[in-house]
Design a protein around this motif. Structure first.
Motif, PDB file in Angstrom:
ATOM      1  N   MET A 242      75.920  91.264  64.211  1.00  0.00           N
ATOM      2  CA  MET A 242      74.534  90.977  64.611  1.00  0.00           C
ATOM      3  C   MET A 242      74.271  89.485  64.361  1.00  0.00           C
ATOM      4  O   MET A 242      74.881  88.890  63.483  1.00  0.00           O
ATOM      5  N   GLN A 243      73.360  88.925  65.153  1.00  0.00           N
ATOM      6  CA  GLN A 243      72.958  87.538  64.901  1.00  0.00           C
ATOM      7  C   GLN A 243      71.610  87.552  64.179  1.00  0.00           C
ATOM      8  O   GLN A 243      70.746  88.371  64.520  1.00  0.00           O
ATOM      9  N   THR A 244      71.460  86.658  63.219  1.00  0.00           N
ATOM     10  CA  THR A 244      70.194  86.591  62.490  1.00  0.00           C
ATOM     11  C   THR A 244      69.666  85.162  62.470  1.00  0.00           C
ATOM     12  O   THR A 244      70.387  84.213  62.799  1.00  0.00           O
ATOM     13  N   GLU A 245      68.441  85.045  62.035  1.00  0.00           N
ATOM     14  CA  GLU A 245      67.889  83.713  61.791  1.00  0.00           C
ATOM     15  C   GLU A 245      68.670  83.085  60.643  1.00  0.00           C
ATOM     16  O   GLU A 245      69.318  83.798  59.870  1.00  0.00           O
ATOM     17  N   PRO A 246      68.578  81.745  60.493  1.00  0.00           N
ATOM     18  CA  PRO A 246      69.288  81.099  59.384  1.00  0.00           C
ATOM     19  C   PRO A 246      68.902  81.711  58.031  1.00  0.00           C
ATOM     20  O   PRO A 246      67.771  82.179  57.861  1.00  0.00           O
ATOM     21  N   THR A 247      69.863  81.701  57.108  1.00  0.00           N
ATOM     22  CA  THR A 247      69.618  82.302  55.799  1.00  0.00           C
ATOM     23  C   THR A 247      69.300  81.230  54.740  1.00  0.00           C
ATOM     24  O   THR A 247      69.234  81.526  53.562  1.00  0.00           O
ATOM     25  N   GLY A 248      69.130  79.989  55.164  1.00  0.00           N
ATOM     26  CA  GLY A 248      68.895  78.880  54.227  1.00  0.00           C
ATOM     27  C   GLY A 248      69.561  77.649  54.812  1.00  0.00           C
ATOM     28  O   GLY A 248      69.670  77.526  56.032  1.00  0.00           O
ATOM     29  N   ALA A 249      70.027  76.740  53.932  1.00  0.00           N
ATOM     30  CA  ALA A 249      70.719  75.543  54.419  1.00  0.00           C
ATOM     31  C   ALA A 249      71.982  75.965  55.169  1.00  0.00           C
ATOM     32  O   ALA A 249      72.569  77.005  54.866  1.00  0.00           O
ATOM     33  N   ILE A 250      72.399  75.143  56.153  1.00  0.00           N
ATOM     34  CA  ILE A 250      73.612  75.474  56.934  1.00  0.00           C
ATOM     35  C   ILE A 250      74.823  75.075  56.093  1.00  0.00           C
ATOM     36  O   ILE A 250      75.137  73.890  55.969  1.00  0.00           O
ATOM     37  N   VAL A 251      75.494  76.065  55.513  1.00  0.00           N
ATOM     38  CA  VAL A 251      76.615  75.734  54.630  1.00  0.00           C
ATOM     39  C   VAL A 251      77.880  75.476  55.467  1.00  0.00           C
ATOM     40  O   VAL A 251      78.057  76.092  56.520  1.00  0.00           O
ATOM     41  N   GLN A 270      74.443  76.048  64.056  1.00  0.00           N
ATOM     42  CA  GLN A 270      73.311  75.107  63.978  1.00  0.00           C
ATOM     43  C   GLN A 270      71.973  75.830  64.083  1.00  0.00           C
ATOM     44  O   GLN A 270      70.991  75.441  63.468  1.00  0.00           O
ATOM     45  N   ASN A 271      71.930  76.892  64.919  1.00  0.00           N
ATOM     46  CA  ASN A 271      70.631  77.505  65.229  1.00  0.00           C
ATOM     47  C   ASN A 271      70.469  78.925  64.703  1.00  0.00           C
ATOM     48  O   ASN A 271      69.392  79.492  64.783  1.00  0.00           O
ATOM     49  N   ARG A 272      71.554  79.542  64.214  1.00  0.00           N
ATOM     50  CA  ARG A 272      71.468  80.933  63.778  1.00  0.00           C
ATOM     51  C   ARG A 272      72.677  81.243  62.892  1.00  0.00           C
ATOM     52  O   ARG A 272      73.551  80.390  62.705  1.00  0.00           O
ATOM     53  N   VAL A 273      72.709  82.486  62.396  1.00  0.00           N
ATOM     54  CA  VAL A 273      73.856  82.918  61.588  1.00  0.00           C
ATOM     55  C   VAL A 273      74.449  84.167  62.235  1.00  0.00           C
ATOM     56  O   VAL A 273      73.709  85.050  62.687  1.00  0.00           O
ATOM     57  N   GLY A 274      75.768  84.225  62.313  1.00  0.00           N
ATOM     58  CA  GLY A 274      76.442  85.450  62.748  1.00  0.00           C
ATOM     59  C   GLY A 274      76.757  86.256  61.505  1.00  0.00           C
ATOM     60  O   GLY A 274      77.291  85.717  60.535  1.00  0.00           O
ATOM     61  N   GLN A 275      76.376  87.529  61.511  1.00  0.00           N
ATOM     62  CA  GLN A 275      76.665  88.347  60.322  1.00  0.00           C
ATOM     63  C   GLN A 275      77.401  89.612  60.747  1.00  0.00           C
ATOM     64  O   GLN A 275      77.180  90.132  61.855  1.00  0.00           O
ATOM     65  N   ALA A 295      71.025  96.202  54.550  1.00  0.00           N
ATOM     66  CA  ALA A 295      70.541  95.841  53.212  1.00  0.00           C
ATOM     67  C   ALA A 295      71.117  94.494  52.771  1.00  0.00           C
ATOM     68  O   ALA A 295      70.611  93.877  51.835  1.00  0.00           O
ATOM     69  N   THR A 296      72.184  94.021  53.428  1.00  0.00           N
ATOM     70  CA  THR A 296      72.853  92.781  53.004  1.00  0.00           C
ATOM     71  C   THR A 296      72.425  91.563  53.812  1.00  0.00           C
ATOM     72  O   THR A 296      72.530  90.439  53.333  1.00  0.00           O
ATOM     73  N   VAL A 297      71.973  91.758  55.076  1.00  0.00           N
ATOM     74  CA  VAL A 297      71.783  90.586  55.954  1.00  0.00           C
ATOM     75  C   VAL A 297      70.795  89.551  55.398  1.00  0.00           C
ATOM     76  O   VAL A 297      71.023  88.356  55.517  1.00  0.00           O
ATOM     77  N   GLY A 298      69.714  89.997  54.828  1.00  0.00           N
ATOM     78  CA  GLY A 298      68.807  89.055  54.161  1.00  0.00           C
ATOM     79  C   GLY A 298      68.147  88.044  55.084  1.00  0.00           C
ATOM     80  O   GLY A 298      67.798  86.946  54.642  1.00  0.00           O
ATOM     81  N   ALA A 299      68.018  88.350  56.353  1.00  0.00           N
ATOM     82  CA  ALA A 299      67.353  87.435  57.295  1.00  0.00           C
ATOM     83  C   ALA A 299      66.889  88.238  58.497  1.00  0.00           C
ATOM     84  O   ALA A 299      67.380  89.350  58.748  1.00  0.00           O
ATOM     85  N   LYS A 300      65.963  87.648  59.257  1.00  0.00           N
ATOM     86  CA  LYS A 300      65.398  88.360  60.408  1.00  0.00           C
ATOM     87  C   LYS A 300      66.446  88.491  61.525  1.00  0.00           C
ATOM     88  O   LYS A 300      67.027  87.484  61.959  1.00  0.00           O
ATOM     89  N   PRO A 301      66.671  89.730  62.009  1.00  0.00           N
ATOM     90  CA  PRO A 301      67.652  89.907  63.095  1.00  0.00           C
ATOM     91  C   PRO A 301      67.195  89.224  64.384  1.00  0.00           C
ATOM     92  O   PRO A 301      66.000  89.211  64.691  1.00  0.00           O
TER      93      PRO A 301
END
Ligand SMILES: Cc1cc2nc3c(=O)[nH]c(=O)nc-3n(C[C@H](O)[C@H](O)[C@H](O)COP(=O)(O)OP(=O)(O)OC[C@H]3O[C@@H](n4cnc5c(N)ncnc54)[C@H](O)[C@@H]3O)c2cc1C
Length: 497
Positions: A242-251, A270-275, A295-301
Motif C-alpha cells: 500500500m502507498q501512504t502519506e510520508p511518515t516523517g522526514a524522508i530517510v 519524495q512524495n509518499r511512502v511505499g509500505q 496496525a503498523t503503517v502509522g500514516a494515512k493510506p
C-alpha cells in the motif's frame, strides 16, 4: 544445435523487467537489431519493487541516464542501505549499508583489527566506522561528480517503466499494446515462432524475452522450463502492499521491521511512502496479516492495500531454446534485500555482451545460465542468512527459521566466520564482504577467533587508529545536508502553480 542469426527481438511484458531489457538493447546495440515490446495495459504491472542496490547506477550510466532527470521523473529518493529492526532479537536494531567498513590491510579486512581492538576494550560498534552507515543513520546525503559515496535509489515503480519506455522508444523500440493469447512453437525444435495477440495480430521474432512477471507465459507456459522451489528456506509467500502519506522526514534508507511471521517494509519516496507486509501464509492468515499491517503503517493510506502471492525459487533454465526470462518470470528470491531489479539489469547487460548475432548456440545458453545461477544462489544464501541467524523464539515462524537446515554454501560461510572471523565475497558477487559482515554481526554472529594482525599494534595505537577513522567520518557526515534538503535542491518537482 545452431539456430539462425538473431535480428528481431520480441519482449513480452512491459513492467520494470520489460522496459529495462528494451532500454538496454535499444540504447546499446539498437542499430544492429529490431526490438518490439508487447504489453497489456489491461493486465498492468505488479506495482511493487521500489528499492534497489547500487548497481542500478552503473546500469543508468551505461544507458546515459541523467540522474537528476531520472530522480525528478520517478519521485526517487536515495537509499544508503537497509535498517533492520527486531531481527536477531526483539528490540534489536542494525544497519546493512552499501558502504565500506573502516580501512583494510591486504593481510586482513578491517573487521579483524576491530575485533582485536574490541577485545581490548578500545573499539566502538562496527557501525561507527562506516561513512554511508553514519550518513544514513543521521538522515544525511550529498553527492558530486567526484564523490565515492555508495548509494542506490528508491523510486515509484509506476513511473520507472514509463521513464525507460520514453528512452527506449526514442532509441527505436516499437511498442505494441495487446494481450498475448497464444505462444506458437516450432513442432520439431520447440522454439517459439510467434506470439498471437487477442486482437489477431501476430508478432514474430528470432529471440523472445519473457518479462510477463509471475505468469512466465513463454518460459513456463509454453516452454515448461521448470522451477526450483526455495520455500523451505524462504518461506514467505505473501505480501500486502500500500502507498501512504510520508511518515516523517524522508530517510535515505529502506526499513525492514520484523514482525511475528515475516517483516514490514517502508520505502520513502519524495512524495509518499511505499509500505508492505511480507509474511508466510503457513504462519499468518491473510486476515491476521491485514490487521497486523494496518496496525503498523502509522500514516494515512493513499491507496487500497493489495495482497500479492508468490513462490520463492528460480527458473531452472533462464534461457531455454530461443527465449530468455527476465524479472519475476525468471524466479524470485524475496524482497528483503531488493535484488530483483539488479538481477534483471544484469541479465539485460549480459545479453548485450553475449548477444547471439550469428545464432543461438547451446554453449551460449549454458554459459548464460551458469553465470545467472551462480549469481542468484549467492544472493539466495545472503537472504537466507538473515532468517537463519535469528535468536528469536517467540513465535513458531522464527523458531522454524532459526532451526532450518540451510544450503551447504551458506553453512560454510557461517561456520567459517564463527570459527575464524573470515568472511568473503566471490567474483562478481553483488554483496561485498562489508555486506556479509554487517548482516552477520548485526544478527549477533560472534567470531571465536580472528587474524592476529591487530596484536601487532599497541592498545594506544589501536584506539587512536579507530578514533581517527571515526572522527573523519563524523566530520564528513556533520558537513552534509539533510537528505530531504538534498532532494529539494537536486531533483524536486516544481511546486504546482
Ligand atoms: C512483494 C514484492 C516486493 C518487491 N520488492 C522489490 C524491491 O524492493 N526491489 C526489487 O528489486 N524487486 C522487488 N520485487 C520484485 C519486483 O516487483 C519486480 O522485479 C519488478 O516489479 C518487475 O516485475 P516484472 O517486470 O518482472 O513483472 P510485472 O511488473 O508483473 O510486469 C509484467 C508485464 O507483463 C505483461 N503481461 C503479462 N501477461 C501478459 C499477456 N498475456 N499479454 C501481454 N502482456 C502481458 C503485464 O501487462 C506487464 O506489463 C518485489 C516483488 C514482490 C512480489
Amino acid at each position: 544445435m545452431t539456430r539462425p542469426p538473431v535480428k528481431k527481438v520480441v519482449i513480452a511484458g512491459g513492467g520494470t523487467a520489460g522496459w529495462c531489457a528494451a532500454a538496454a538493447l535499444s540504447k546499446m546495440i539498437g542499430p544492429l537489431i529490431e526490438v518490439t515490446l508487447v504489453e497489456s495495459d489491461e493486465i498492468g504491472i505488479i506495482g511493487v519493487g521500489e528499492a534497489t542496490v547500487p548497481t542500478i547506477r552503473t546500469f543508468h550510466h551505461l544507458l546515459g541516464i541523467d540522474e537528476r532527470q531520472f530522480m525528478r521523473e520517478t519521485n526517487a529518493s536515495i537509499k544508503l542501505g537497509i535498517s533492520f529492526d527486531n531481527w536477531a532479537r526483539k528490540g534489536d536494531h542494525y544497519f546493512h549499508s552499501f558502504g565500506v567498513l573502516g580501512k583494510s590491510s591486504w593481510m586482513a579486512p578491517f573487521h579483524h583489527i576491530w575485533l582485536e581492538a574490541r577485545a581490548k576494550g578500545v573499539a566502538g560498534p562496527l557501525s561507527d566506522y562506516c561513512f554511508e552507515l553514519q550518513a544514513a543513520e543521521n538522515g544525511k546525503f550529498e553527492t558530486s561528480p567526484t564523490s565515492r559515496i555508495n548509494y542506490a535509489y528508491h523510486f515509484d515503480t509506476g513511473l520507472y517503466g514509463p521513464f525507460l519506455r520514453r528512452l527506449s522508444e526514442a532509441a527505436g523500440v516499437t511498442r505494441i499494446e495487446g494481450k498475448i493469447a497464444r505462444v506458437d512453437q516450432n513442432p520439431e525444435s520447440g522454439d517459439i515462432t510467434a506470439l498471437k495477440l487477442e486482437s489477431g495480430q501476430t508478432i514474430e521474432g528470432d529471440l523472445y524475452i519473457d518479462c510477463t512477471g509471475l505468469r512466465g507465459l513463454l518460459i513456463e507456459g509454453a516452454l515448461k522450463s521448470g522451477y526450483e522451489d526455495w520455500s523451505h528456506w524462504l518461506s514467505n509467500d505473501s505480501a500486502i502492499a500500500m502507498q501512504t502519506e510520508p511518515t516523517g522526514a524522508i530517510v535515505p534508507y529502506t526499513q525492514a521491521i520484523a514482525h511475528d511471521a515475516g517483516w514490514h517494509w517502508r520505502i520513502p519516496l519524495q512524495n509518499r511512502v511505499g509500505q508492505g507486509h511480507v509474511y508466510s501464509s503457513q504462519h499468518m492468515s491473510d486476515d491476521q496479516a491485514m490487521d497486523s499491517f494496518m496496525a503498523t503503517v502509522g500514516a494515512k493510506p493513499l491507496t487500497k492495500p493489495r495482497t500479492i502471492k508468490y513462490r520463492t525459487g528460480r527458473r531452472l533454465k533462464i534461457w531455454n531454446k530461443n527465449c530468455i526470462a527476465m524479472g519475476l518470470s525468471s524466479g524470485f528470491i524475496e524482497p528483503l534485500e531488493s535484488t530483483n531489479i539488479h538481477l534483471m539489469q544484469i541479465a539485460a547487460t549480459r545479453l548485450v555482451q553475449l548477444f547471439p548475432f550469428d545464432g543461438i548456440t547451446d554453449a551460449l545458453i549454458n554459459r548464460f545460465n551458469k553465470l545467472t545461477e551462480d549469481e542468484v544462489v549467492n544472493i539466495r544464501d545472503f537472504v537466507i542468512m538473515h532468517y537463519k541467524l535469528t535468536e528469536r523464539d517467540d513465535t513458531a515462524y522464527w523458531r522454524e527459521r532459526r532451526d532450518m537446515a540451510v544450503p551447504y554454501t551458506l553453512t560454510e560461510r557461517i561456520e567459517m566466520f564463527r570459527d575464524t572471523g573470515h568472511a568473503w565475497q566471490v567474483a562478481d558477487e553483488v554483496f561485498r564482504i562489508d555486506s556479509w559482515l554487517q548482516v552477520m554481526t548485526g544478527q549477533r554472529l560472534e567470531p571465536k577467533s580472528w587474524h592476529r594482525l591487530g596484536q601487532m599494534m599497541t592498545v594506544e595505537q589501536s584506539r587512536d587508529a579507530l578514533a581517527a577513522i571515526k572522527s573523519q567520518i563524523d566530520k564528513a557526515v556533520a558537513a552534509m545536508p539533510a537528505h530531504g534538503d538534498f532532494l529539494k535542491s537536486y531533483c524536486a518537482l516544481p511546486e504546482p502553480a
